[in-house]
Design an enzyme around this catalytic site. Sequence first.
Site, PDB file in Angstrom:
ATOM      1  N   LEU A 102       0.884  -1.171   0.000  1.00 61.52           N
ATOM      2  CA  LEU A 102       0.000   0.000   0.000  1.00 61.52           C
ATOM      3  C   LEU A 102       0.917   1.215   0.000  1.00 61.52           C
ATOM      4  O   LEU A 102       2.001   1.172   0.591  1.00 61.52           O
ATOM      5  CB  LEU A 102      -0.870   0.020   1.270  1.00 61.52           C
ATOM      6  CG  LEU A 102      -1.927  -1.070   1.410  1.00 61.52           C
ATOM      7  CD1 LEU A 102      -2.680  -0.917   2.731  1.00 61.52           C
ATOM      8  CD2 LEU A 102      -2.917  -1.037   0.242  1.00 61.52           C
ATOM      9  N   ASP A 103       0.490   2.289  -0.652  1.00 58.59           N
ATOM     10  CA  ASP A 103       1.296   3.511  -0.659  1.00 58.59           C
ATOM     11  C   ASP A 103       1.436   4.044   0.765  1.00 58.59           C
ATOM     12  O   ASP A 103       0.605   3.751   1.640  1.00 58.59           O
ATOM     13  CB  ASP A 103       0.630   4.583  -1.528  1.00 58.59           C
ATOM     14  CG  ASP A 103       0.504   4.139  -2.974  1.00 58.59           C
ATOM     15  OD1 ASP A 103       1.267   3.249  -3.385  1.00 58.59           O
ATOM     16  OD2 ASP A 103      -0.365   4.692  -3.680  1.00 58.59           O
ATOM     17  N   LYS A 104       2.439   4.919   0.925  1.00 65.28           N
ATOM     18  CA  LYS A 104       2.709   5.475   2.260  1.00 65.28           C
ATOM     19  C   LYS A 104       1.479   6.173   2.851  1.00 65.28           C
ATOM     20  O   LYS A 104       1.213   6.089   4.048  1.00 65.28           O
ATOM     21  CB  LYS A 104       3.874   6.466   2.129  1.00 65.28           C
ATOM     22  CG  LYS A 104       4.423   6.961   3.422  1.00 65.28           C
ATOM     23  CD  LYS A 104       5.682   7.767   3.181  1.00 65.28           C
ATOM     24  CE  LYS A 104       6.026   8.578   4.403  1.00 65.28           C
ATOM     25  NZ  LYS A 104       7.122   9.514   4.153  1.00 65.28           N
TER      26      LYS A 104
END
Length: 236
Positions: A102-104
């Site tokens: 998952l993106d930051k």
Amino acid sequence: MRLDKFLSVTGTCSRTDAKRAIRAKGVSVNGCVAKSSDVQIDEERDEITYLGRVIVYRKFNYIMLNKPEGVVSATEDGRERTVLDLLPSGVRNDRMFPCGRLDKNTLGLILITDNGELAHKLLAPKSHVDKKYRFKSRDAIDPEDAMRFEGGLTLEDGYVTLPAKIELDGDRMGGVITLREGKYHQIKRMLEALDNKITYLERISFGPLTLDPALERGEWRYLSEEEQNALESHAK
Ligand code: URA
């Protein structure tokens, strides 16, 4: 392994509940009522029962984490805090990794495991494991854009996405997206292809797993036996 740890790593109950059940004489080892939580058991050989139910030992750990913002989906990072850093040292082992990314700034469900084979199967492009995301967008999504989204969009690098699903809220500025693949920044890039922008993104399910609403951001728990079975059947 300690008896209370065994009950928690098998997803039977929390360590606190294990201690409570042991005190209440609800746990037995090879037919004898366990007297204390710190009794050492052989997880491969001993038969442990919890409130009358035989608990099967599994070699691997499966953890559901509710990812907060600002944490990266990696095992190690020289500068940033990783999802593995959110696990206590007694739980984490150096074979564990996040199953998918998952993106930051994306929130929500991430599976952490040390079962490489299972993760590999779940992440293989041909597996098409459904992933659901709750989202909000900068602009309303009109019916025509929703149809383009569902049919498959051409991203800026020429990649054509697989058909996806979008269920919109009443104001059409958010809802739930279901993807069957997981390309880098996929949802953000899909919205960009529609001249729109994601302003909030949270994964709420991964295959048969649904984000446990009892988990606050940054909290985690072992998967229950039922969830582990569902995941294993999904990976076949
Ligand atoms: N799509 C994105 O753009 N980001 C994520 O973190 C997951 C899916």
